[in-house]
Scaffold this motif. Sequence first.
Motif, mmCIF file in Angstrom:
data_model
loop_
_atom_site.group_PDB
_atom_site.id
_atom_site.type_symbol
_atom_site.label_atom_id
_atom_site.label_comp_id
_atom_site.label_asym_id
_atom_site.label_seq_id
_atom_site.Cartn_x
_atom_site.Cartn_y
_atom_site.Cartn_z
ATOM 1 N N UNK A 123 0.831 -1.208 0.000
ATOM 2 C CA UNK A 123 0.000 0.000 0.000
ATOM 3 C C UNK A 123 0.864 1.256 0.000
ATOM 4 N N UNK A 124 1.878 1.297 0.834
ATOM 5 C CA UNK A 124 2.724 2.475 0.968
ATOM 6 C C UNK A 124 3.386 2.818 -0.365
ATOM 7 N N UNK A 125 3.918 1.811 -1.052
ATOM 8 C CA UNK A 125 4.596 2.042 -2.327
ATOM 9 C C UNK A 125 3.623 2.585 -3.378
ATOM 10 N N UNK A 126 2.457 1.953 -3.497
ATOM 11 C CA UNK A 126 1.482 2.421 -4.470
ATOM 12 C C UNK A 126 0.975 3.812 -4.158
ATOM 13 N N UNK A 127 0.724 4.083 -2.864
ATOM 14 C CA UNK A 127 0.214 5.399 -2.464
ATOM 15 C C UNK A 127 1.236 6.494 -2.723
ATOM 16 N N UNK A 166 3.575 6.690 -5.112
ATOM 17 C CA UNK A 166 3.592 7.038 -6.534
ATOM 18 C C UNK A 166 2.336 7.823 -6.908
ATOM 19 N N UNK A 167 1.185 7.359 -6.435
ATOM 20 C CA UNK A 167 -0.072 8.029 -6.751
ATOM 21 C C UNK A 167 -0.120 9.435 -6.162
ATOM 22 N N UNK A 168 0.391 9.592 -4.945
ATOM 23 C CA UNK A 168 0.387 10.911 -4.312
ATOM 24 C C UNK A 168 1.294 11.901 -5.023
ATOM 25 N N UNK A 169 2.433 11.428 -5.543
ATOM 26 C CA UNK A 169 3.305 12.315 -6.316
ATOM 27 C C UNK A 169 2.540 12.875 -7.511
ATOM 28 N N UNK A 170 1.844 11.992 -8.223
ATOM 29 C CA UNK A 170 1.041 12.447 -9.352
ATOM 30 C C UNK A 170 -0.073 13.388 -8.939
ATOM 31 N N UNK A 171 -0.694 13.095 -7.788
ATOM 32 C CA UNK A 171 -1.768 13.960 -7.309
ATOM 33 C C UNK A 171 -1.294 15.369 -7.021
ATOM 34 N N UNK A 172 -0.105 15.504 -6.425
ATOM 35 C CA UNK A 172 0.433 16.839 -6.150
ATOM 36 C C UNK A 172 0.869 17.551 -7.428
ATOM 37 N N UNK A 173 1.362 16.799 -8.392
ATOM 38 C CA UNK A 173 1.660 17.402 -9.698
ATOM 39 C C UNK A 173 0.389 17.989 -10.308
ATOM 40 N N UNK A 189 -8.606 8.435 -12.464
ATOM 41 C CA UNK A 189 -7.723 8.287 -13.637
ATOM 42 C C UNK A 189 -8.422 8.814 -14.890
ATOM 43 N N UNK A 190 -9.652 8.424 -15.097
ATOM 44 C CA UNK A 190 -10.384 8.839 -16.300
ATOM 45 C C UNK A 190 -10.636 10.349 -16.313
ATOM 46 N N UNK A 191 -10.931 10.929 -15.149
ATOM 47 C CA UNK A 191 -11.140 12.375 -15.072
ATOM 48 C C UNK A 191 -9.861 13.134 -15.411
ATOM 49 N N UNK A 203 -0.064 7.669 -12.941
ATOM 50 C CA UNK A 203 0.348 7.282 -11.584
ATOM 51 C C UNK A 203 -0.758 6.556 -10.823
ATOM 52 N N UNK A 204 -2.019 6.729 -11.239
ATOM 53 C CA UNK A 204 -3.099 5.994 -10.579
ATOM 54 C C UNK A 204 -2.966 4.487 -10.790
ATOM 55 N N UNK A 205 -2.271 4.112 -11.852
ATOM 56 C CA UNK A 205 -2.076 2.683 -12.111
ATOM 57 C C UNK A 205 -1.284 2.018 -10.986
ATOM 58 N N UNK A 206 -0.366 2.772 -10.345
ATOM 59 C CA UNK A 206 0.421 2.208 -9.247
ATOM 60 C C UNK A 206 -0.480 1.796 -8.091
#
Length: 441
Positions: free
Chosen positions: A13-17, A19-26, A86-88, A178-181
């Motif tokens: 969970x930590x690893x996936x979150x 990567x996803x959080x980096x994309x979210x902040x971008x 992801x789709x949005x 990044x949501x794919x992670x």
Amino acid sequence: MFRSFANVNYRIWFAGALVSNVGGWMQATAQDWVVLTELTDNDATAMGVTMALQFGPPLVLVSLTGWVADRFDRRRILMTTQTALLLLAVAVGVLLLSGVMTLPMMLGFAAAFGTVNAFDAPARQAFVSDMVSTGDTSNAVALNSASFNLARMIGPAVGGLLIVAIGSGWVFIANAATFLAMLVALTLMRQNQLAPRLKNRSRGGLAAGFRYVWARSDLRVVFVTVFLIGAFGMNFPIFASTMAIEFGAGADGYGVLSSILAIGSLAGALLAARRDRARVRIVILAAGGFGIVAFVAAAMPTYALYAVSLMFTGFTIVTLLTTANGYVQTTTDAALRGRVLALYMAVIMGSTPVGAPIAGWVADAAGPRVAIMLGGAAGLLACGIGIAWVLTSGRLHRDEKRRFLMTLDETRPVSIIDEVDPVEFSDEAAATTPIRTAKKR
């Protein structure tokens, strides 16, 4: 500090979150900059309205989102919400790249992001408790916050640079990837090691969660504190972007400010992970610390000094939020945890529609420094309310070892009047066995 990593599901969970959080902040950096500079002429009020639409749905939909988090499999909920986000992101990216995006369209997408996140947030928060033992929940929450703020260190700076290098539309596309992670992480989890579902999770609706919170003065103080800070103190996109413009910096300068804020945030999260349990007094002190730091930040004369002050701002805010989140999770009846966390997330995210337009208007009318001081005043007010509660509740003179468990009656949930050690007090026991008389430990 890292004891939750002993759990394989939490490691995944930590690893996936992360990567996803980096994309979210971008994406957050790109969205704020698009609204402020591409769709308007540095209109902070429009930015505040965008934030209000994005963070309003958790408040409007709280009665439904908390019930969903308690009723259905949280892993499947998260897979659905992450796919929708992801789709949005792809849709916004395509519209920006094609040059047809308008402010009304962006406002609509902000509301759509907010609606999906309204279901994602309580399920995500409660899912942390499903992965680890009760004794490790506070640590897992703190490490979750560390992941979030480590991403905040990386994401905004990278997002700002990408806006300059390739354009804001591609930043949304990159975030979609990044949501794919997170989707892969959720797929790889060992489902037999997740906490079993409780049969009585769905009983009572939101009203049961509200009654539970209202019956506990400690949770009322935490919720009020989080509301004040969330409404007036956590409008960092408005503060940082308008201050960046005042200092003559561009999108990259704004992104750097957000990343510097995250340095202090990460330190606060890791320090919280070292504590054995979350305490209300830390929430109160952190609110006061934020109030003082906000006034100092508002007085900074240069970009560099303002950036340094943001490290202390991030430290106090994340100390407050991580401790509050951990306290709510570790002392709440497991059967009501999803609904209580939905209320908690509604207070945090729903307070933004109240404060963000006000902060944006103040920044336009009186300047960003006055808007920052407004947030500082809210922090000092929250601290004052907390101190008054400590003095009137008798906790100031209470021996640390003398804690009481009380219940009001069979129809109302167990009220934990003082800070309860989550290892010694079982949430599951509270859910099934009312304590009829005050018990001294």
